[in-house]
Design a protein around this motif. Structure first.
Motif, PDB file in Angstrom:
ATOM      1  N   THR A 260       0.754  -1.069   0.121  1.00 25.82           N
ATOM      2  CA  THR A 260       0.117  -0.047  -0.152  1.00 25.82           C
ATOM      3  C   THR A 260       0.951   1.096  -0.186  1.00 25.82           C
ATOM      4  OG1 THR A 260      -0.229   0.205   2.418  1.00 25.82           O
ATOM      5  CG2 THR A 260      -1.827  -1.228   1.331  1.00 25.82           C
ATOM      6  N   PRO A 261       0.282   2.360  -0.256  1.00 31.33           N
ATOM      7  CA  PRO A 261       1.278   3.709  -0.277  1.00 31.33           C
ATOM      8  C   PRO A 261       1.616   3.773   1.017  1.00 31.33           C
ATOM      9  CG  PRO A 261      -1.014   4.089  -1.616  1.00 31.33           C
ATOM     10  CD  PRO A 261      -1.139   2.928  -0.882  1.00 31.33           C
ATOM     11  N   LEU A 264       4.736   1.589   1.475  1.00 30.48           N
ATOM     12  CA  LEU A 264       5.960   2.228   0.618  1.00 30.48           C
ATOM     13  C   LEU A 264       6.457   3.351   1.455  1.00 30.48           C
ATOM     14  CD1 LEU A 264       4.193   2.305  -2.980  1.00 30.48           C
ATOM     15  CD2 LEU A 264       6.135   1.012  -2.254  1.00 30.48           C
TER      16      LEU A 264
END
Length: 303
Positions: A260-261, A264
């Protein structure tokens, strides 16, 4: 000798290799024989390094090998396996990611290695990054699993600092070989009594055992102890944050998991913490012009 950043890539071999063992162990090794799994990981790698070094312990290193082998290898491997069985991998990884803080405090008390402010800041940023990367949601947490994970983290941190304190005058490969061999020998009779006969394994399991023993243990621990010898314990602990990050990356690339962002962002924070806590080489001030010709050039003999 002043610690330099050039030893960091060597040290990073260890946590990266360790991070791959989650997937290899889960996919290819039997889950019903954790003690034998620890023996097969420690003893063959120790004997391999012992064959390469051809050196036996001397003097106090007989009992030191038993102490360090028990802390760093046999008990540690068994507790890590237990934690992996009882906890979600994200929770276990996050607990182990707090080891930089513990290593810094232990190094301060045991080897008088006072942590720098940047090391503490880097550890805080790195742990926050690992938490964002590996926490997957609200899941039931087993108290015994937490205890096993915390115990593994504390025992290994003590063992790593003791190894750093006792390693003066001893080759890294030799001391690593002694610890792995001693740890495997200590655990072998326990495995026989508790688990009976060794597990039956197929060809993929044999290959997985070989990888875990040679790459993720013999090579990894040699690199780790090399880093402990040349870098501050706080920096080594920060580099160790690559362990859970590697586990997430391998799961994403091999098991087709999706980052997922937020994850990251956690990876970015982890690497930022490692860079923030890196050692900085200090240059000596240049001597006065009149004295420069009479003084030897620092480091000239080593160039």
């Amino acid at each position: 000798m002043e610690a330099t950043w050039r030893w960091a890539p060597v040290t990073a071999i260890a946590p990266i290799a360790w991070g791959t063992t989650y997937y290899v162990t889960h996919e290819y090794l039997p889950a019903t024989h954790p003690l034998y799994g620890a023996v097969f990981r420690a003893l063959p790698s120790g004997l391999l390094l012992l064959l390469l070094t051809r050196r036996l312990p001397r003097g106090g290193w007989w009992w030191r090998s038993l102490v360090l082998g028990t802390l760093n290898m046999s008990v540690f491997f068994a507790l890590i396996y237990l934690a992996a069985q009882l906890l979600p991998s994200s929770v276990a990884s996050t607990i182990m990611a707090t080891s930089p803080m513990v290593m810094m405090l232990l190094a301060w008390g045991l080897v008088s290695e006072r942590p720098a402010v940047t090391h503490l800041a880097g550890a805080a940023v790195g742990v926050a990054g690992v938490a964002l990367t590996v926490l997957t949601g609200a899941e039931a947490v087993n108290g015994w699993g937490v205890l096993a994970s915390v115990s593994a983290m504390i025992l290994s941190s003590v063992g790593f600092i003791l190894a750093k304190r006792w390693s003066t005058g001893v080759e890294v490969l030799s001391s690593t070989a002694w610890q792995l061999t001693a740890g495997g020998l200590v655990l072998l009779p326990v495995a026989v009594l508790a688990e009976g006969a060794p597990p039956a394994v197929d060809a993929p399991a044999i290959g997985a055992y070989a990888y875990v023993s040679v790459i993720a243990t013999a090579l990894a621990f040699a690199a780790w102890f090399t880093g402990l010898r040349h870098l501050p314990a706080g920096t080594v602990g920060l580099i160790g944050l690559l362990n859970p990050v590697t586990g997430v990356v391998v799961g994403t690339l091999v098991a087709a998991e999706t980052l997922t962002p937020v994850q990251l962002g956690g990876l970015a924070l982890t690497f930022a913490g490692i860079l923030l806590g890196r050692p900085v080489t200090r240059r000596r001030a240049a001597p006065p012009t009149g004295e420069r010709a009479r003084e030897p050039v620092p480091g000239h003999a080593a160039r």
